[in-house]
Design an enzyme around this catalytic site. Sequence first.
Site, short mmCIF file in Angstrom:
data_model
loop_
_atom_site.label_atom_id
_atom_site.label_comp_id
_atom_site.label_asym_id
_atom_site.label_seq_id
_atom_site.Cartn_x
_atom_site.Cartn_y
_atom_site.Cartn_z
N LYS A 136 -31.36 -2.89 -24.05
CA LYS A 136 -32.40 -1.94 -23.66
C LYS A 136 -31.87 -0.54 -23.47
CE LYS A 136 -36.42 -0.63 -22.24
NZ LYS A 136 -37.35 -1.05 -21.21
N HIS A 145 -42.14 -7.91 -22.59
CA HIS A 145 -41.61 -6.81 -21.74
C HIS A 145 -42.05 -7.06 -20.31
CE1 HIS A 145 -40.66 -2.32 -21.14
NE2 HIS A 145 -40.92 -2.83 -19.94
N ASP A 162 -45.23 -5.11 -19.35
CA ASP A 162 -44.56 -4.13 -18.50
C ASP A 162 -45.03 -4.28 -17.06
OD1 ASP A 162 -42.79 -2.12 -17.78
OD2 ASP A 162 -44.16 -0.50 -18.32
N HIS A 184 -37.11 2.34 -24.07
CA HIS A 184 -38.04 3.14 -23.25
C HIS A 184 -38.09 4.48 -23.97
CE1 HIS A 184 -40.19 4.51 -19.60
NE2 HIS A 184 -39.83 5.65 -20.15
N HIS A 227 -40.82 -7.02 -15.94
CA HIS A 227 -39.90 -6.77 -14.82
C HIS A 227 -40.09 -7.87 -13.79
CE1 HIS A 227 -38.91 -2.75 -16.32
NE2 HIS A 227 -40.18 -2.74 -16.73
N HIS A 230 -43.86 -0.46 -24.64
CA HIS A 230 -45.01 0.11 -23.93
C HIS A 230 -45.50 1.43 -24.55
CE1 HIS A 230 -41.80 2.34 -21.95
NE2 HIS A 230 -41.58 1.47 -20.99
N1 LIG Z 1 -43.16 1.08 -16.40
C1 LIG Z 1 -42.91 1.62 -15.23
O1 LIG Z 1 -43.63 2.52 -14.81
N2 LIG Z 1 -41.90 1.19 -14.44
C2 LIG Z 1 -40.90 0.21 -14.79
C3 LIG Z 1 -39.83 0.78 -15.66
C4 LIG Z 1 -40.27 1.02 -17.09
O2 LIG Z 1 -40.65 0.10 -17.81
O3 LIG Z 1 -40.21 2.17 -17.54
C5 LIG Z 1 -40.28 -0.34 -13.50
O4 LIG Z 1 -39.22 -0.97 -13.57
O5 LIG Z 1 -40.88 -0.16 -12.43
ZN LIG Z 2 -40.89 -1.71 -18.24
ZN LIG Z 3 -40.02 1.66 -19.58
#
Ligand SMILES: NC(=O)N[C@@H](CC(=O)O)C(=O)O
Ligand SMILES: [Zn+2]
Ligand SMILES: [Zn+2]
Length: 346
Positions: free
Chosen positions: A100, A14, A248, A137, A16, A175
């Site tokens: 997702k 997971h 995450d 999520h 970003h 998460h």
């Molecule tokens: N985890 C977070 O707080 N933020 C994530 C989005 C997500 O995974 O919910 C993001 O893209 O910034």
């Molecule tokens: Zn995330």
């Molecule tokens: Zn998330």
Amino acid sequence: MTDTLTLTRPDDWHLHLRDGAALTAVLPDTARQFGRAIVMPNLKPPVTTVADAEAYRARILAALPAGMTFEPLMTLYLTDRTTPDEIVRAKASGIVHGVKLYPLGATTNSDSGVSSLEHCLPVLEKMAEVGLPFLLHGEVTDPDIDIFDREAVFIERTLAPLIARLPELRVVLEHITTAQAAEFVASASANVAATLTAHHLLMNRNAMLVGGIRPHHYCLPVLKRETHRQALLKAATSGSAKFFLGTDSAPHARHTKEAACGCAGMYTAHAALELYAEAFDSVGALDKLEAFASFNGPDFYRLPRNSGTVTLRRESWTVPATLAYLDDAPLVPLRAGETLDWKLQG
Ligand SMILES: NC(=O)N[C@@H](CC(=O)O)C(=O)O
Ligand SMILES: [Zn+2]
Ligand SMILES: [Zn+2]
């Protein structure tokens, strides 16, 4: 006391990576440690088609520094308009490994998210049929539900009925932050798994709220109370194949976090394995880290485990106060300016 830890090369299930200059800034942190990562599709606009995913994948590979190897595992962002045909194309592409769910308005860049899963049933049935995992999520967005309860309510209202309706659909509750989630996943069928972040294993909500509000400890789902953190740590170190590593890591430029309305997300990719090692070490469970980081994820996603290894050593080092991110907009990593006790070698 263990001072050196060699693991089969792990993956991040997971992550970003963002896009453009942000992508170029953060990608090496992940590629240093992980062989692959499930790349989240919440760009602006989101990655909703196989064509989008192919183009994004090409941009990730183009941003990879020479000499580094890393395989991005792409995902599609489910919307009310996603079609079963797109699911068939996604499976056939070989590059898309999950779809997702962002409940509408639940988190960063979720304004194209799904208003009700009822609309998506034909798509979900197709995912179950072709064997494409559904990544969640897991928070309701009902304004009447307290933010600390949104994951537990999601499990009751959305996840449990979904699994009852489509038991053959493989689902990853992403998460997880609560004892309810850990218990639900542990007692569900083998088609249900969860990712755990390092930060939810290491911190409770005091880290966000005691002694002043700490925006760099704000993420979604929000940090919970200590009993939940302990339940998560127990699940992660239980040896159960249902729990695996998903950082995450979610970069946001400093000024967007240190703001009257700060963004949700912590940046942890700079020291992901070190942070997990600290968490597992805190309960004497370093021997459980390799399966969590390197085996359970690929086994669930039906991908081969990586070859090669990484080595961590017990060694103090100081995390930089900021990392370069965008022009004039640095990134504040988790534990900025603080000491970590484990260090990735090489
Ligand atoms: N985890 C977070 O707080 N933020 C994530 C989005 C997500 O995974 O919910 C993001 O893209 O910034
Ligand atoms: Zn995330
Ligand atoms: Zn998330």
